[in-house]
Design an enzyme around this catalytic site. Structure first.
Site, PDB file in Angstrom:
ATOM      1  N   ASN A   1       0.883  -1.177   0.000  1.00  0.00           N
ATOM      2  CA  ASN A   1       0.000   0.000   0.000  1.00  0.00           C
ATOM      3  C   ASN A   1       0.915   1.218   0.000  1.00  0.00           C
ATOM      4  O   ASN A   1       1.536   1.529   1.011  1.00  0.00           O
ATOM      5  CB  ASN A   1      -0.886  -0.019   1.251  1.00  0.00           C
ATOM      6  N   TRP A   2       0.995   1.862  -1.141  1.00  0.00           N
ATOM      7  CA  TRP A   2       1.968   2.944  -1.299  1.00  0.00           C
ATOM      8  C   TRP A   2       1.500   4.256  -0.670  1.00  0.00           C
ATOM      9  O   TRP A   2       2.248   5.221  -0.622  1.00  0.00           O
ATOM     10  CB  TRP A   2       2.285   3.158  -2.781  1.00  0.00           C
ATOM     11  N   LYS A   3       0.239   4.305  -0.252  1.00  0.00           N
ATOM     12  CA  LYS A   3      -0.313   5.540   0.343  1.00  0.00           C
ATOM     13  C   LYS A   3      -0.038   6.712  -0.607  1.00  0.00           C
ATOM     14  O   LYS A   3      -0.058   6.514  -1.823  1.00  0.00           O
ATOM     15  CB  LYS A   3       0.257   5.735   1.751  1.00  0.00           C
ATOM     16  N   GLU A  20      -6.404   4.954   8.042  1.00  0.00           N
ATOM     17  CA  GLU A  20      -6.172   6.375   7.722  1.00  0.00           C
ATOM     18  C   GLU A  20      -7.417   6.994   7.098  1.00  0.00           C
ATOM     19  O   GLU A  20      -7.719   8.167   7.321  1.00  0.00           O
ATOM     20  CB  GLU A  20      -4.936   6.500   6.808  1.00  0.00           C
ATOM     21  N   SER A  56       4.111  -2.088  10.246  1.00  0.00           N
ATOM     22  CA  SER A  56       5.561  -2.190  10.385  1.00  0.00           C
ATOM     23  C   SER A  56       6.125  -3.565  10.020  1.00  0.00           C
ATOM     24  O   SER A  56       7.035  -4.064  10.676  1.00  0.00           O
ATOM     25  CB  SER A  56       5.992  -1.775  11.803  1.00  0.00           C
ATOM     26  N   HIS A  72      -9.335   1.451   5.257  1.00  0.00           N
ATOM     27  CA  HIS A  72      -8.015   1.624   5.885  1.00  0.00           C
ATOM     28  C   HIS A  72      -8.140   2.597   7.059  1.00  0.00           C
ATOM     29  O   HIS A  72      -8.905   3.555   6.995  1.00  0.00           O
ATOM     30  CB  HIS A  72      -6.999   2.144   4.863  1.00  0.00           C
ATOM     31  N   GLU A  75      -4.941  -4.524  10.792  1.00  0.00           N
ATOM     32  CA  GLU A  75      -3.872  -3.550  10.968  1.00  0.00           C
ATOM     33  C   GLU A  75      -4.093  -2.796  12.277  1.00  0.00           C
ATOM     34  O   GLU A  75      -4.866  -1.829  12.318  1.00  0.00           O
ATOM     35  CB  GLU A  75      -3.873  -2.540   9.818  1.00  0.00           C
ATOM     36  N   GLY A 126       3.124  -0.891   4.185  1.00  0.00           N
ATOM     37  CA  GLY A 126       3.242   0.513   3.806  1.00  0.00           C
ATOM     38  C   GLY A 126       4.688   0.836   3.475  1.00  0.00           C
ATOM     39  O   GLY A 126       5.186   0.528   2.395  1.00  0.00           O
ATOM     40  N   GLY A 127       5.383   1.436   4.442  1.00  0.00           N
ATOM     41  CA  GLY A 127       6.744   1.952   4.237  1.00  0.00           C
ATOM     42  C   GLY A 127       7.691   1.011   3.504  1.00  0.00           C
ATOM     43  O   GLY A 127       8.365   1.423   2.552  1.00  0.00           O
ATOM     44  N   GLY A 132       3.245   2.389  10.709  1.00  0.00           N
ATOM     45  CA  GLY A 132       4.223   3.460  10.517  1.00  0.00           C
ATOM     46  C   GLY A 132       4.982   3.833  11.777  1.00  0.00           C
ATOM     47  O   GLY A 132       5.638   4.864  11.825  1.00  0.00           O
TER      48      GLY A 132
HETATM   49  P1  13P Z   1       3.521   0.427   7.570  1.00  0.00           P
HETATM   50  O1  13P Z   1       3.982  -0.850   6.922  1.00  0.00           O
HETATM   51  O2  13P Z   1       4.264   1.641   7.047  1.00  0.00           O
HETATM   52  O3  13P Z   1       3.493   0.338   9.062  1.00  0.00           O
HETATM   53  O4  13P Z   1       1.997   0.677   7.093  1.00  0.00           O
HETATM   54  C1  13P Z   1       1.068  -0.333   7.257  1.00  0.00           C
HETATM   55  C2  13P Z   1      -0.172   0.047   6.515  1.00  0.00           C
HETATM   56  O5  13P Z   1      -0.908   0.938   6.910  1.00  0.00           O
HETATM   57  C3  13P Z   1      -0.475  -0.679   5.264  1.00  0.00           C
HETATM   58  O6  13P Z   1      -1.770  -0.423   4.845  1.00  0.00           O
END
Ligand code: 13P
Length: 254
Positions: free
Chosen positions: A11-13, A99, A215, A97, A169, A236-237, A175
């Site tokens: 998930n590149w956000k 966020e 993470s 999600h 999640e 994510g990251g 993050g």
């Molecule tokens: P991180 O891997 O950066 O913690 O993000 C997780 C996430 O929100 C994937 O949707």
């Protein structure tokens, strides 16, 4: 992870332009050459979906969007519909999600509408759920997950239900560099699978892949996925760099 094939998703956000997307996916394709036994999908931002579809054409990596409006079309300035996504070659969409819920105020009910629209257009919904740190500390992890899943899945036709993906999640692990321990994650995943059996029937519950997110890194992925009910990861990251994303995929490939 049972008999379910592992599913690793980036998930590149709000990261990566269209040109950076071409570069990253090309690097990733090279790094994953010959890696099997795992499904890999990515969710770039809307503006890079066209470039991603072109770069991925004919390859083994699946393409998804990070969000979608629940209506077919209409006066919704700034929004994107399922039809538009399908037209670009998109195969799945993240819904709910944390966020989107926390920053953009999405309700459980709205998440449920998005999920239904996605299925109606043959987009696979990846339904995200998870508790905040305060909710975990006050012992509300399971009631929070239950509320989120019930609201989104209530009344879903059982013949469609095996197609969905669920992502657990915990918000406190996203993050932050804090990962749920394999045991904490497995407990939540087992609870989710039980709930899926209740809502959608045991056969669907046994089929649905439940990803862990928060993470995930090359160094912790294999241990998390060795748990019985952890069938993949939503990243994510660490998905923004070809070396680390491919490192995770290689760590869990069978
Ligand atoms: P991180 O891997 O950066 O913690 O993000 C997780 C996430 O929100 C994937 O949707």
């Amino acid at each position: 992870m049972g008999d379910r094939r592992p599913l690793i998703t980036g998930n590149w956000k709000m990261h990566k332009t269209a040109s950076a997307t071409r570069t990253l996916l090309t690097q990733l394709g090279k790094q994953l050459h010959g890696v099997g036994g795992v499904d890999v999908t990515v969710a770039p931002p809307f503006t890079a979906l066209g470039a991603a579809a072109e770069t991925l054409a004919g390859g083994g990596i699946g393409l998804g969007a990070q969000n979608m409006h629940p209506a077919e079309e209409g006066a919704f300035t700034g929004e994107i519909s399922a039809v538009m996504l399908v037209d670009l070659g998109v195969q799945f969409v993240l819904v709910g999600h944390s966020e989107r819920r926390a920053i953009f105020g999405e309700s459980d009910e709205l998440v449920g509408r998005k999920l239904r629209t996605a299925l109606a257009h043959d987009l696979i919904p990846y339904l995200c759920c998870g508790e905040t740190r305060e909710q975990r500390e006050s012992g509300d992890t399971e009631p929070v997950i239950e509320r989120q899943l019930r609201a989104a899945l209530q009344g879903l036709p059982r013949q469609r239900a095996g197609d969905i993906v669920v992502a657990y999640e915990p918000v406190w692990a996203i993050g932050t560099g804090l990962t749920a321990s394999p045991e904490q994650a497995q407990n939540a995943h087992a609870f989710i699978r039980g709930l899926l059996a209740d809502l959608l029937g045991p056969e669907n519950a046994a089929r649905i892949r439940i990803q862990y997110g928060g993470s995930v890194k090359p160094g912790n992925a294999a241990e998390l996925l060795s748990e019985r009910d952890i069938d993949g990861a939503l990243i994510g990251g660490a998905s923004l760099d070809a070396d680390s994303f491919a490192g995770i995929i290689r760590a869990v490939a069978r």
